[in-house]
Design a protein around this motif. Sequence first.
Motif, mmCIF file in Angstrom:
data_model
loop_
_atom_site.group_PDB
_atom_site.id
_atom_site.type_symbol
_atom_site.label_atom_id
_atom_site.label_comp_id
_atom_site.label_asym_id
_atom_site.label_seq_id
_atom_site.Cartn_x
_atom_site.Cartn_y
_atom_site.Cartn_z
ATOM 1 N N LYS A 20 0.840 -1.201 0.000
ATOM 2 C CA LYS A 20 0.000 0.000 0.000
ATOM 3 C C LYS A 20 0.869 1.243 0.000
ATOM 4 O O LYS A 20 0.965 1.982 0.988
ATOM 5 C CB LYS A 20 -0.948 -0.019 1.199
ATOM 6 N N VAL A 21 1.505 1.456 -1.165
ATOM 7 C CA VAL A 21 2.312 2.658 -1.375
ATOM 8 C C VAL A 21 2.004 3.173 -2.775
ATOM 9 O O VAL A 21 1.549 2.422 -3.645
ATOM 10 C CB VAL A 21 3.825 2.363 -1.252
ATOM 11 N N ARG A 76 -1.320 10.736 -7.166
ATOM 12 C CA ARG A 76 -2.007 9.872 -6.202
ATOM 13 C C ARG A 76 -3.115 9.034 -6.853
ATOM 14 O O ARG A 76 -3.696 8.166 -6.208
ATOM 15 C CB ARG A 76 -2.614 10.710 -5.068
ATOM 16 N N ASN A 77 -3.417 9.307 -8.115
ATOM 17 C CA ASN A 77 -4.537 8.644 -8.795
ATOM 18 C C ASN A 77 -4.122 7.466 -9.660
ATOM 19 O O ASN A 77 -4.813 7.112 -10.607
ATOM 20 C CB ASN A 77 -5.292 9.641 -9.671
ATOM 21 N N PHE A 78 -2.980 6.824 -9.316
ATOM 22 C CA PHE A 78 -2.488 5.727 -10.143
ATOM 23 C C PHE A 78 -2.172 4.485 -9.315
ATOM 24 O O PHE A 78 -1.818 4.572 -8.140
ATOM 25 C CB PHE A 78 -1.251 6.165 -10.923
ATOM 26 N N VAL A 79 -2.331 3.349 -9.971
ATOM 27 C CA VAL A 79 -2.130 2.046 -9.335
ATOM 28 C C VAL A 79 -1.297 1.171 -10.263
ATOM 29 O O VAL A 79 -1.506 1.176 -11.478
ATOM 30 C CB VAL A 79 -3.484 1.347 -9.066
ATOM 31 N N GLY A 93 -0.340 0.103 -4.621
ATOM 32 C CA GLY A 93 -1.051 1.374 -4.653
ATOM 33 C C GLY A 93 -1.866 1.571 -3.400
ATOM 34 O O GLY A 93 -1.886 0.700 -2.514
ATOM 35 N N VAL A 94 -2.558 2.698 -3.334
ATOM 36 C CA VAL A 94 -3.378 2.993 -2.157
ATOM 37 C C VAL A 94 -4.866 3.028 -2.508
ATOM 38 O O VAL A 94 -5.707 3.229 -1.627
ATOM 39 C CB VAL A 94 -2.958 4.335 -1.510
ATOM 40 N N HIS A 95 -5.185 2.857 -3.792
ATOM 41 C CA HIS A 95 -6.572 2.840 -4.248
ATOM 42 C C HIS A 95 -6.818 1.590 -5.094
ATOM 43 O O HIS A 95 -5.874 0.958 -5.577
ATOM 44 C CB HIS A 95 -6.889 4.076 -5.108
#
Length: 218
Positions: A20-21, A76-79, A93-95
């Motif tokens: 989760k990063v 912040r909007n990427f995985v 990712g965080v999302h």
Amino acid sequence: MRAMGEVYKGTRFKTIFVRKVLPSNGKIKELVHWGRLLCSHGLVSSQGSEGNLSFRTKRGFIITASAARLAHLSSRNFVKVLSFNSREVQVVGVHEPSSETLLHGLVYKNRLEVNAIFHFHDDEVVKNARRLGLPATKRNYPYGTLELAKEAVSALDDHWFLVLKDHGCLSLGRTIDEAGKRAIEVHEKVLKNRLCDRNNQNIYKQTKLKIKHPFTAG
């Protein structure tokens, strides 16, 4: 991204967070830039989240997060997607990743020369696909499903642009810029053709008027 009129209910797979990063990659800035460009050219709305962008990495691919607004993307909007199947997706990712992760993943798996995918809602292109001879899927499946992904891969063949019936568009590229420029090029071609049609209709109406009233009072 959902089909026209379809209600969004989140992703259809389970997301497994390996770490989760936030993923780190210099190309993320390119997708942020292109998200805003697509909006400024009218391919996506400034408020909607209907669209997803991705690029291939050495191990998997990086994609926009679920419900991310393309016009307002940030790092912040990427995985980062490491692996996937129809039931679960492993990510860094965080999302949660985009609901169309299976679509992107299956295209990358079957088209090794593709390094970037833009999936967006362009109603004008979708409505005019047949008239312009654009490749398109024959059937419409619910968003985020493996069936939709398989239908897209089958219809794509070796094409670099595809219309998903009653849904949206796919623009592929060997680079991020190539995928983006292709998307805008098709969009502008549709607008140009629509303008020509309107001009032709106006000329036709004027011609009919002259024929109907060949003489005017002197």
